[in-house]
Write an enzyme that holds these catalytic residues in place. Sequence first.
Site, short mmCIF file in Angstrom:
data_model
loop_
_atom_site.label_atom_id
_atom_site.label_comp_id
_atom_site.label_asym_id
_atom_site.label_seq_id
_atom_site.Cartn_x
_atom_site.Cartn_y
_atom_site.Cartn_z
N HIS A 179 0.87 -1.12 0.11
CA HIS A 179 0.06 0.10 -0.02
C HIS A 179 1.00 1.23 -0.02
O HIS A 179 2.00 1.24 0.78
CB HIS A 179 -0.90 -0.03 1.29
CG HIS A 179 -1.88 0.87 1.13
ND1 HIS A 179 -2.22 2.28 1.34
CD2 HIS A 179 -3.36 0.49 0.49
CE1 HIS A 179 -3.19 2.80 1.03
NE2 HIS A 179 -4.10 1.76 0.80
N ASP A 196 -7.85 -5.30 -0.09
CA ASP A 196 -8.57 -6.16 -1.21
C ASP A 196 -7.86 -7.66 -0.78
O ASP A 196 -8.56 -8.65 -1.75
CB ASP A 196 -7.81 -5.57 -2.40
CG ASP A 196 -8.18 -4.29 -2.88
OD1 ASP A 196 -7.82 -3.25 -2.83
OD2 ASP A 196 -9.55 -4.18 -2.83
C1 SDX Z 1 -6.42 -0.15 -3.10
O1 SDX Z 1 -4.45 4.48 -2.05
C2 SDX Z 1 -5.19 3.81 -1.24
O2 SDX Z 1 -5.88 4.42 -0.47
C3 SDX Z 1 -5.98 2.73 -2.04
C4 SDX Z 1 -7.05 2.09 -1.49
C5 SDX Z 1 -8.06 2.76 -1.21
O3 SDX Z 1 -8.93 2.42 -0.19
O4 SDX Z 1 -8.57 3.44 -1.91
O5 SDX Z 1 -6.40 1.43 -0.31
C6 SDX Z 1 -7.45 0.70 -2.23
O6 SDX Z 1 -6.10 0.46 -3.93
C7 SDX Z 1 -5.51 -0.84 -2.17
C8 SDX Z 1 -4.29 -1.31 -3.21
C9 SDX Z 1 -4.95 -2.74 -4.02
N1 SDX Z 1 -3.54 -2.92 -4.92
C10 SDX Z 1 -2.98 -4.04 -4.91
O7 SDX Z 1 -3.02 -4.90 -3.84
C11 SDX Z 1 -2.08 -4.43 -6.14
C12 SDX Z 1 -0.62 -4.98 -5.53
N2 SDX Z 1 -0.15 -3.86 -4.87
C13 SDX Z 1 0.88 -3.07 -5.53
O8 SDX Z 1 0.90 -3.07 -6.88
C14 SDX Z 1 1.46 -1.85 -4.69
O9 SDX Z 1 1.74 -2.39 -3.46
C15 SDX Z 1 0.65 -0.63 -4.76
C16 SDX Z 1 0.02 -0.13 -6.24
C17 SDX Z 1 -0.84 -0.82 -3.84
C18 SDX Z 1 1.35 0.53 -4.14
O10 SDX Z 1 2.17 0.92 -4.93
P1 SDX Z 1 3.21 1.93 -4.66
O11 SDX Z 1 3.05 2.65 -3.43
O12 SDX Z 1 3.93 2.77 -5.78
O13 SDX Z 1 4.74 0.96 -4.44
P2 SDX Z 1 5.70 0.51 -5.39
O14 SDX Z 1 5.00 -0.21 -6.53
O15 SDX Z 1 6.96 1.55 -5.89
O16 SDX Z 1 6.37 -0.92 -4.78
C19 SDX Z 1 7.61 -0.42 -3.63
C20 SDX Z 1 8.26 -1.76 -3.86
C21 SDX Z 1 8.81 -2.09 -5.30
O17 SDX Z 1 9.86 -2.93 -5.17
P3 SDX Z 1 11.47 -2.06 -5.57
O18 SDX Z 1 11.25 -1.22 -6.78
O19 SDX Z 1 11.70 -0.99 -4.41
O20 SDX Z 1 12.48 -3.14 -5.48
O21 SDX Z 1 7.51 -2.73 -3.30
C22 SDX Z 1 7.21 -3.77 -4.22
C23 SDX Z 1 7.80 -3.12 -5.73
O22 SDX Z 1 8.09 -3.94 -6.57
N3 SDX Z 1 5.93 -4.28 -4.42
C24 SDX Z 1 5.36 -5.58 -4.36
C25 SDX Z 1 4.23 -5.58 -4.25
N4 SDX Z 1 3.82 -4.14 -3.89
C26 SDX Z 1 4.95 -3.37 -3.87
N5 SDX Z 1 6.14 -6.56 -4.67
C27 SDX Z 1 5.40 -7.64 -4.73
N6 SDX Z 1 3.99 -7.76 -4.73
C28 SDX Z 1 3.39 -6.65 -4.18
N7 SDX Z 1 2.21 -6.51 -4.04
#
Ligand code: SDX
Length: 427
Positions: free
Chosen positions: A304, A361
């Site tokens: 998140h 989720d």
């Molecule tokens: C919602 O914003 C809100 O409040 C949203 C929400 C709401 O109520 O409105 O809470 C609802 O959207 C919840 C999130 C649902 N999405 C997912 O579950 C999809 C999976 N999660 C990710 O794609 C990610 O964690 C996000 C999109 C939620 C957050 O993305 P960020 O903040 O841009 O973080 P990032 O992609 O920059 O990740 C940071 C690091 C990365 O690794 P590095 O590049 O630093 O090596 O963490 C890793 C990412 O690769 N990472 C993951 C991961 N999430 C982040 N690695 C594996 N699996 C994951 N799920």
Amino acid sequence: MTQYATLTIDGKELQLPVIEGSEGEKAIDIRSLRQETGFITFDPGFGSTGSCQSAITFMDGEKGILRYRGIPIEQLAEQSTFVETAYLLIAGKLPTREELTRTSVLLNDFSLLHEDMKYFYQNYPSKAHPMGILSAMVNAMRSFYPELIDLDEDLNNTFLRLISKVRTMAAMAYKISRGHKTVYPRPDYSYCANFLHMMFDNPVIPYEMDNDMVRALNVFWILHADHEQNCSTAAVRVVASGKVNVYAAISAGISALWGPLHGGANQAVIQMLEQIQKEGLTIPQVLAKAKDKNDPFRLMGFGHRVYKTYDPRAKIMKKMCDLVLGKQRCRDELLKIAMELEDAALSDRYFQEKNLYPNVDFYSGIVLRAMGIPTNMFTVMFAIGRLPGWLAQWKEDSLDPLRRISRPRQIYTGETLNDYVPMRDRF
Ligand code: SDX
């Protein structure tokens, strides 16, 4: 006493005022930055950028705190209803008994669709995703209900019409996609019971209302009702800043929510769990794929932008799994996989170092499946829940004296000045 941040650029010192919120959050007010220095800030994804000041929802991502108008989400999930929570978010206070009764009566009064709106459905392919239908139908409401909005009212009729009719639109999309007769709402049912009735009742097998399922749906929608400046809420505010009507702004919010990184994650989690089950992937194999930078696979429902600890909503959602599955006297194999995945990820260094925890989720799909909601309707369920939050944020944005049209700047990295080349000289 105003605090200042000092910025020194090209030997010039700039004092930038610091803004502090009611919970101690601090921001550097950079509104004068470009005019004073010619510089802009650079923050793709807005991870360190505040777009507004808001009094609606408070989140503390480090402590896993979520409050609507100061009330903890745990108390609302335990003691409130979705309609009461919607009133709280939009009006800024809990309703009196009379205000709540009047709101419920109006929500029932507004629950039918204009009969001409049904023709929209006939021109959609039966496999059309209901999020696309919902976004279009909400936008179309402007043509059927063009009245002006009185923002002095706690909950004006436009907001009530939207909150009421999105249920009818969603249930109708589901029934029509299955070739079933659409079901009209009943005046004697509550907001959530009426949705289940419109979704699952049919002339041959009447839907037997279960109070625990109605309670679970109230909690599900309370947990989704608002979440400060998330992607879709930010989209609503950006679109609203051009002074477009509320229906178009909400339609934009529905579209922004659709993506698998945002509201579409609940559908993506179930598809991920089904893939794991179908392919017989082991938990270590799944975690390895999630950590492999060359593999586009991500652990959906994990991570998140704000929460760097367990999403408080996920804790409540996980407890609801037992309630709804217990009612259905069924075990969901996917729940077993989800819990094993969670245990393994929470003790894995990669997830620990990156502060990746289950978000709202991760378990919500299990709850929706147990209610009988089809997977392609999961994000629609999120949208219905988030609608009061979008409306509260739209209202606050509309009344914000600092409001300006949203127009970010950029750093240009393209071609520098060059001349047009006539076709005869190209090769
Ligand atoms: C919602 O914003 C809100 O409040 C949203 C929400 C709401 O109520 O409105 O809470 C609802 O959207 C919840 C999130 C649902 N999405 C997912 O579950 C999809 C999976 N999660 C990710 O794609 C990610 O964690 C996000 C999109 C939620 C957050 O993305 P960020 O903040 O841009 O973080 P990032 O992609 O920059 O990740 C940071 C690091 C990365 O690794 P590095 O590049 O630093 O090596 O963490 C890793 C990412 O690769 N990472 C993951 C991961 N999430 C982040 N690695 C594996 N699996 C994951 N799920």
